[in-house]
Enzyme design. Structure first.
Site, PDB file in Angstrom:
ATOM      1  N   ASP A   1      -1.637  -3.898   3.236  1.00 15.03           N
ATOM      2  CA  ASP A   1      -0.353  -3.505   2.652  1.00 15.03           C
ATOM      3  C   ASP A   1       0.777  -4.412   3.103  1.00 15.03           C
ATOM      4  OD1 ASP A   1      -0.292  -2.756   5.274  1.00 15.03           O
ATOM      5  OD2 ASP A   1       0.282  -0.681   4.936  1.00 15.03           O
TER       6      ASP A   1
ATOM      7  N   LYS B   1       6.226   2.382  20.231  1.00 16.93           N
ATOM      8  CA  LYS B   1       7.446   3.112  19.877  1.00 16.93           C
ATOM      9  C   LYS B   1       8.321   3.392  21.109  1.00 16.93           C
ATOM     10  CE  LYS B   1       5.427   5.200  15.754  1.00 16.93           C
ATOM     11  NZ  LYS B   1       5.123   6.433  14.996  1.00 16.93           N
TER      12      LYS B   1
ATOM     13  N   ASP C   1       6.059  -4.571   5.140  1.00 15.89           N
ATOM     14  CA  ASP C   1       5.050  -3.531   4.961  1.00 15.89           C
ATOM     15  C   ASP C   1       5.502  -2.698   3.761  1.00 15.89           C
ATOM     16  OD1 ASP C   1       3.624  -1.162   4.991  1.00 15.89           O
ATOM     17  OD2 ASP C   1       4.372  -0.498   6.934  1.00 15.89           O
TER      18      ASP C   1
END
Length: 347
Positions: free
Chosen positions: A106, A157, A217
Site C-alpha cells: 500500500d 509510537k 501510505d
C-alpha cells in the site's frame, strides 16, 4: 534478485473502497497500485515476484496471472489466516535462497531500487530498512541510527517528549536469507515489533536507507486522495504523464466536447466522454469508460472506471468507485461513494 509483496491486508481503514476489492488492487491513476509498483521494479531489472495474499486473493491472481502480460514471473502463496508481516515473510521462505526485496503493497514512493540494493550490499547488513521523514512520528515506529547509518534502536509510537528521530519505517526492505531463519514459524509475527528488535538484540547489523523524496501510505481515503493530487502536481511522477500539459494524460478513444472546460492538472483514462459545458478539474482523475454529463462539475476528485455522472451533478474532493452512477443534479463533497454501501460515507 527477487521481490516479495505483502498483499494480504484487508484495507480496513480504506473502507468502503476495499469492501469488494483488496487494497493492493485499488487504482492509482486507473491502474492498480500493485501493478504500478511491479512495473517500476521491472524497470530496475527485477522480474521475479512473489505475492503473499490473504484477503480476496482470487482477484489478484486473476488480474496478474503468471505475470507474462507484464513481462514478469509471478508466484503466489496464500495465508489461510493472517500471519502478520513477519509470519507472511516466513511463509515464503522456500522461494528465497539469496537477498530479496520486501514491499508493503500500500506504499506509493519514488525510492530508487537500484540505489537501495547497492547501498544494502555496501553495508554488509543482514537487513536494510528504507526510511522516510515525517513531521509527527508519534503515530509510527521511530528508528534511531548512528552516523554510519546502522540502527541502534526502535521506538513504537513514542510520546512526543521521547522523540529523538523523525525517521520512520517506509515498509520497504532488503533482506538476507538469515532474516528468514530468525522469524518464528507457526504463528502470527510482526516484523516491525518482534523481528527487527530481536535481530538487533542478537547483534545483527541493520542499516537504514534514506534515499527518496516522496512516500505515502494510501491506507485511508484522505491519503488516497492526497496521493493522486501529489501525482497530478508532479510531486510524485508517473511515467506516462506529460507534466508540461494541462491534461497530463488522455487515454485512447476519449472524447472531450469542445465546450467542456478542463482546468488542469487532470488525468483522463481510455474511452471516456466529457460532455458539453462540463467542468473537469483541477486535480481530478477520470477513469476508463466514464461518461461525464453536460454541465456537470468534477473537481479534486477520483472517479474510477465505468462511472456515469449525469448532467448537472457536482463532485468535489470525492472518490467514486467502479460502475457507480451519480444522478442528475446530485452533489457530493468530501465523500466516498460506492454502490456497495447504502449511504455515501464522509471522509
Amino acid at each position: 534478485m527477487k521481490a516479495l509483496f505483502l498483499a494480504g491486508g484487508m484495507g480496513t481503514r480504506l473502507r468502503p473502497l476495499t469492501n469488494q476489492i483488496p487494497k493492493p488492487m485499488v487504482p492509482v491513476m486507473v491502474r492498480p497500485l500493485l501493478e504500478r509498483t511491479m512495473t517500476k521494479l521491472k524497470g530496475y531489472g527485477i522480474e521475479q515476484i512473489v505475492l503473499s495474499t490473504c484477503y480476496q486473493p482470487q482477484q489478484i491472481e486473476e488480474y496478474f496471472g503468471d505475470g507474462g502480460r507484464l513481462g514478469l514471473k509471478i508466484e503466489y502463496i496464500r495465508e489461510d489466516i493472517p500471519l502478520g508481516t513477519g509470519g507472511a515473510i516466513k511463509n515464503t521462505e522456500k522461494f528465497f535462497d539469496g537477498p530479496f526485496i520486501v514491499f508493503n503493497s500500500d506504499i506509493l514512493c519514488d525510492i530508487n531500487i537500484e540505489e537501495l540494493i547497492r547501498f544494502h550490499r555496501s553495508k554488509s547488513a543482514v537487513a536494510t530498512i528504507a526510511v522516510t521523514q515525517v513531521d509527527n512520528p508519534s503515530m509510527y515506529g521511530v528508528i534511531e541510527f548512528d552516523r554510519d547509518d546502522y540502527i541502534v534502536s526502535f521506538k513504537e509510537k513514542p510520546h512526543p517528549s521521547e522523540i529523538t528521530s523523525n525517521y520512520i519505517n517506509a515498509g520497504i526492505y532488503v533482506f538476507e536469507p538469515d532474516v528468514l531463519r530468525e522469524i518464528p514459524s507457526g504463528r502470527a509475527v510482526s516484523v516491525e515489533r518482534e523481528v527487527f528488535p530481536s535481530l538487533l538484540q542478537k547483534g545483527y547489523q541493520i542499516a537504514v536507507y534514506k534515499g527518496g523524496s516522496y512516500w505515502m501510505d494510501i491506507g485511508t481515503p484522505a491519503k488516497y486522495l492526497q496521493a493522486h493530487k501529489d501525482i497530478l502536481s508532479g510531486r510524485c511522477k508517473i511515467p506516462e504523464a506529460d507534466y508540461t500539459s494541462n491534461i497530463i494524460f488522455t487515454g485512447k478513444n476519449s472524447k472531450i466536447h469542445p465546450h467542456a472546460r478542463i482546468i488542469g492538472p487532470v488525468y483522463i483514462g481510455e474511452h471516456a466522454e466529457i460532455g458539453a459545458f462540463a467542468t473537469i478539474g483541477p486535480y481530478t482523475v477520470i477513469g476508463n469508460h466514464c461518461v461525464i454529463g453536460r454541465g456537470s462539475k468534477v473537481a479534486g476528485s477520483i472517479v474510477w472506471d465505468k462511472v456515469t455522472v449525469d448532467s448537472g451533478a457536482r463532485l468535489i474532493d470525492t472518490i467514486v468507485a467502479d460502475n457507480c452512477r451519480i444522478h442528475r443534479n446530485m452533489e457530493f463533497c468530501k465523500t466516498v461513494y460506492t454502490q456497495q454501501v447504502s449511504h455515501p460515507m464522509a471522509m
